[in-house]
Design a protein around this motif. Structure first.
Motif, PDB file in Angstrom:
ATOM      1  N   LEU A   1       0.875  -1.408   0.016  1.00 37.89           N
ATOM      2  CA  LEU A   1       0.150  -0.016  -0.079  1.00 37.89           C
ATOM      3  C   LEU A   1       0.871   1.194   0.045  1.00 37.89           C
ATOM      4  CD1 LEU A   1      -2.901  -1.148   2.421  1.00 37.89           C
ATOM      5  CD2 LEU A   1      -3.059  -0.528  -0.255  1.00 37.89           C
ATOM      6  N   ARG A   2       1.922   1.050   0.710  1.00 41.68           N
ATOM      7  CA  ARG A   2       2.863   2.424   0.688  1.00 41.68           C
ATOM      8  C   ARG A   2       3.770   2.579  -0.793  1.00 41.68           C
ATOM      9  NH1 ARG A   2       5.678   1.117   6.504  1.00 41.68           N
ATOM     10  NH2 ARG A   2       4.419   2.541   7.843  1.00 41.68           N
ATOM     11  N   ALA A   3       3.686   1.427  -1.298  1.00 46.72           N
ATOM     12  CA  ALA A   3       4.347   1.704  -2.649  1.00 46.72           C
ATOM     13  C   ALA A   3       3.516   2.135  -3.479  1.00 46.72           C
ATOM     14  CB  ALA A   3       4.656   0.152  -3.073  1.00 46.72           C
ATOM     15  N   GLU A   4       1.946   2.064  -3.366  1.00 45.25           N
ATOM     16  CA  GLU A   4       1.092   2.860  -4.146  1.00 45.25           C
ATOM     17  C   GLU A   4       0.766   4.053  -3.560  1.00 45.25           C
ATOM     18  OE1 GLU A   4      -2.560   0.148  -3.703  1.00 45.25           O
ATOM     19  OE2 GLU A   4      -1.624  -1.399  -4.670  1.00 45.25           O
ATOM     20  N   ASN A   5       1.879   4.564  -2.968  1.00 42.79           N
ATOM     21  CA  ASN A   5       1.748   5.985  -2.249  1.00 42.79           C
ATOM     22  C   ASN A   5       0.361   6.171  -1.392  1.00 42.79           C
ATOM     23  OD1 ASN A   5       3.888   7.083  -3.652  1.00 42.79           O
ATOM     24  ND2 ASN A   5       2.794   7.226  -5.492  1.00 42.79           N
ATOM     25  N   ARG A   6       0.256   4.987  -0.714  1.00 40.29           N
ATOM     26  CA  ARG A   6      -0.787   5.372   0.472  1.00 40.29           C
ATOM     27  C   ARG A   6      -0.117   5.832   1.690  1.00 40.29           C
ATOM     28  NH1 ARG A   6      -6.130   3.943  -0.835  1.00 40.29           N
ATOM     29  NH2 ARG A   6      -6.076   2.773  -2.735  1.00 40.29           N
ATOM     30  N   ASP A   7      -0.517   6.682   2.351  1.00 41.92           N
ATOM     31  CA  ASP A   7       0.197   7.510   3.730  1.00 41.92           C
ATOM     32  C   ASP A   7      -0.349   6.700   4.916  1.00 41.92           C
ATOM     33  OD1 ASP A   7       1.453   9.287   2.365  1.00 41.92           O
ATOM     34  OD2 ASP A   7      -0.045  10.782   2.366  1.00 41.92           O
ATOM     35  N   ILE A   8       0.299   5.267   5.144  1.00 39.34           N
ATOM     36  CA  ILE A   8      -0.010   4.490   6.350  1.00 39.34           C
ATOM     37  C   ILE A   8       1.414   5.003   7.105  1.00 39.34           C
ATOM     38  CG2 ILE A   8      -0.167   2.352   7.222  1.00 39.34           C
ATOM     39  CD1 ILE A   8      -1.351   1.663   4.577  1.00 39.34           C
ATOM     40  N   LEU A   9       0.967   5.370   8.501  1.00 41.58           N
ATOM     41  CA  LEU A   9       1.943   5.612   9.490  1.00 41.58           C
ATOM     42  C   LEU A   9       2.068   4.370  10.216  1.00 41.58           C
ATOM     43  CD1 LEU A   9       0.790   9.224  10.747  1.00 41.58           C
ATOM     44  CD2 LEU A   9       2.628   8.425   8.669  1.00 41.58           C
ATOM     45  N   SER A  10       3.265   3.996  10.470  1.00 40.10           N
ATOM     46  CA  SER A  10       3.570   2.880  11.414  1.00 40.10           C
ATOM     47  C   SER A  10       4.150   3.367  12.866  1.00 40.10           C
ATOM     48  CB  SER A  10       4.830   1.844  11.193  1.00 40.10           C
ATOM     49  OG  SER A  10       4.325   1.312   9.621  1.00 40.10           O
ATOM     50  N   THR A  11       3.170   3.516  13.997  1.00 45.31           N
ATOM     51  CA  THR A  11       3.197   4.044  14.995  1.00 45.31           C
ATOM     52  C   THR A  11       3.701   2.743  16.066  1.00 45.31           C
ATOM     53  OG1 THR A  11       1.284   3.965  16.020  1.00 45.31           O
ATOM     54  CG2 THR A  11       1.779   5.756  14.690  1.00 45.31           C
ATOM     55  N   ASN A  12       4.001   3.167  17.326  1.00 49.92           N
ATOM     56  CA  ASN A  12       4.510   2.215  18.315  1.00 49.92           C
ATOM     57  C   ASN A  12       2.999   1.691  18.737  1.00 49.92           C
ATOM     58  OD1 ASN A  12       3.778   4.403  19.794  1.00 49.92           O
ATOM     59  ND2 ASN A  12       4.410   3.788  21.728  1.00 49.92           N
ATOM     60  N   LYS A  13       1.884   1.900  18.510  1.00 49.39           N
ATOM     61  CA  LYS A  13       0.724   1.209  18.846  1.00 49.39           C
ATOM     62  C   LYS A  13      -0.067   0.659  17.490  1.00 49.39           C
ATOM     63  CE  LYS A  13      -0.580   4.748  22.400  1.00 49.39           C
ATOM     64  NZ  LYS A  13      -1.449   5.823  22.930  1.00 49.39           N
ATOM     65  N   GLY A  14       0.692   0.799  16.410  1.00 48.78           N
ATOM     66  CA  GLY A  14       0.054   0.123  15.413  1.00 48.78           C
ATOM     67  C   GLY A  14      -0.042   1.029  14.007  1.00 48.78           C
ATOM     68  N   TYR A  15      -0.977   0.540  13.113  1.00 51.46           N
ATOM     69  CA  TYR A  15      -1.059   1.507  11.758  1.00 51.46           C
ATOM     70  C   TYR A  15      -2.193   2.465  11.858  1.00 51.46           C
ATOM     71  CZ  TYR A  15       1.699  -2.424  10.097  1.00 51.46           C
ATOM     72  OH  TYR A  15       2.938  -3.249  10.011  1.00 51.46           O
ATOM     73  N   LEU A  16      -1.781   3.552  11.376  1.00 53.11           N
ATOM     74  CA  LEU A  16      -2.954   4.807  11.074  1.00 53.11           C
ATOM     75  C   LEU A  16      -2.636   5.300   9.796  1.00 53.11           C
ATOM     76  CD1 LEU A  16      -4.389   6.530  13.234  1.00 53.11           C
ATOM     77  CD2 LEU A  16      -2.334   7.650  13.606  1.00 53.11           C
ATOM     78  N   LEU A  17      -3.791   5.765   9.120  1.00 57.77           N
ATOM     79  CA  LEU A  17      -3.680   6.307   7.740  1.00 57.77           C
ATOM     80  C   LEU A  17      -3.519   7.747   8.074  1.00 57.77           C
ATOM     81  CD1 LEU A  17      -4.153   5.752   5.042  1.00 57.77           C
ATOM     82  CD2 LEU A  17      -6.693   6.352   5.142  1.00 57.77           C
ATOM     83  N   PHE A  18      -2.620   8.191   7.391  1.00 61.55           N
ATOM     84  CA  PHE A  18      -2.232   9.803   7.573  1.00 61.55           C
ATOM     85  C   PHE A  18      -3.287  10.629   6.988  1.00 61.55           C
ATOM     86  CE2 PHE A  18      -0.490  13.729   6.221  1.00 61.55           C
ATOM     87  CZ  PHE A  18      -0.189  14.463   7.791  1.00 61.55           C
ATOM     88  N   LYS A  19      -3.971  11.380   7.861  1.00 65.03           N
ATOM     89  CA  LYS A  19      -5.111  12.362   7.408  1.00 65.03           C
ATOM     90  C   LYS A  19      -4.750  13.563   8.080  1.00 65.03           C
ATOM     91  CE  LYS A  19      -8.028   9.229   8.864  1.00 65.03           C
ATOM     92  NZ  LYS A  19      -9.069   8.504   9.745  1.00 65.03           N
ATOM     93  N   PRO A  20      -4.519  14.619   6.934  1.00 68.82           N
ATOM     94  CA  PRO A  20      -4.407  16.032   7.653  1.00 68.82           C
ATOM     95  C   PRO A  20      -5.480  16.294   8.624  1.00 68.82           C
ATOM     96  CG  PRO A  20      -3.893  16.000   5.358  1.00 68.82           C
ATOM     97  CD  PRO A  20      -4.321  14.758   5.819  1.00 68.82           C
ATOM     98  N   HIS A  21      -4.998  16.852   9.784  1.00 68.06           N
ATOM     99  CA  HIS A  21      -6.047  17.169  10.878  1.00 68.06           C
ATOM    100  C   HIS A  21      -6.975  18.171  10.193  1.00 68.06           C
ATOM    101  CE1 HIS A  21      -5.168  14.184  14.134  1.00 68.06           C
ATOM    102  NE2 HIS A  21      -3.887  14.517  13.700  1.00 68.06           N
ATOM    103  N   SER A  22      -8.121  18.139  10.696  1.00 68.31           N
ATOM    104  CA  SER A  22      -8.924  19.218  10.364  1.00 68.31           C
ATOM    105  C   SER A  22      -8.967  20.670  11.184  1.00 68.31           C
ATOM    106  CB  SER A  22     -10.532  18.962  10.590  1.00 68.31           C
ATOM    107  OG  SER A  22     -10.780  18.304  12.030  1.00 68.31           O
TER     108      SER A  22
END
Length: 174
Positions: free
Chosen positions: A46-67
């Motif tokens: 998914l990252r290779a497809e330019n999906r902004d997935i963050l790997s944090t110490n708690k797990g995966y999170l889709l990067f979304k600019p905060h509102s």
């Protein structure tokens, strides 16, 4: 027709897009009936497809600019001991900032960066607790405690207060 893997990756994106908190690889693996390693491979694809997935110490999170208006970002060079990590994080979140990542400039490997996403005091305490329970050491131990953080803040005033507090504590390197 999509392969089973492609369908699973679409569902992973769909699931992460609905979440505001990280999901562990183990939880994703259980949900999809696959191994954690399959999830790691899916995230890499998914990252290779330019999906902004963050790997944090708690797990995966889709990067979304905060509102909210945390559009102001700066990369700060800091130095402190492992015992001062919670104090450093508090300097950031107490003034409305967020710590997005940590990185070091390693002589052998170049830049090493990790998403950590510390949004508030609870995230900071959780991170430090996990660090204390882990046998792993923070990246800064590889560079005599020097490291960088990308910090976001809701305003220039907030960013200046964060930097002033870090400066006063002797953490900020300018």
């Amino acid at each position: 027709m999509l392969t089973e893997g492609a369908q699973r990756r679409m569902k992973i994106i769909e699931l992460l897009s609905k979440r505001t908190t990280p999901v562990s690889g183990t939880d994703l693996a259980k949900q999809f009936g696959v191994s954690r390693q399959v999830i790691v491979q899916d995230v890499a694809l998914l990252r290779a497809e330019n999906r902004d997935i963050l790997s944090t110490n708690k797990g995966y999170l889709l990067f979304k600019p905060h509102s909210d208006d945390h559009s102001l970002k700066e990369v700060l060079l800091v130095k402190h001991t492992e015992a001062q990590i919670l104090d450093e994080m508090s300097s950031i979140v107490d003034f409305g900032g967020r710590m997005l990542d940590v990185s070091i400039d390693h002589d052998l490997y170049g830049q090493i960066r990790s998403d950590i996403v510390i949004n508030n005091a609870e995230d900071a305490r959780d991170f430090v607790q996990k660090m204390q329970e882990s046998t792993s050491k923070p990246l800064c131990v590889l560079t005599d405690d020097y490291h960088y953080h990308t910090i976001s803040a809701p305003s220039a005033k907030s960013m200046e207060l964060i930097k002033a507090d870090l400066r006063e504590k002797g953490y900020l390197i300018e």
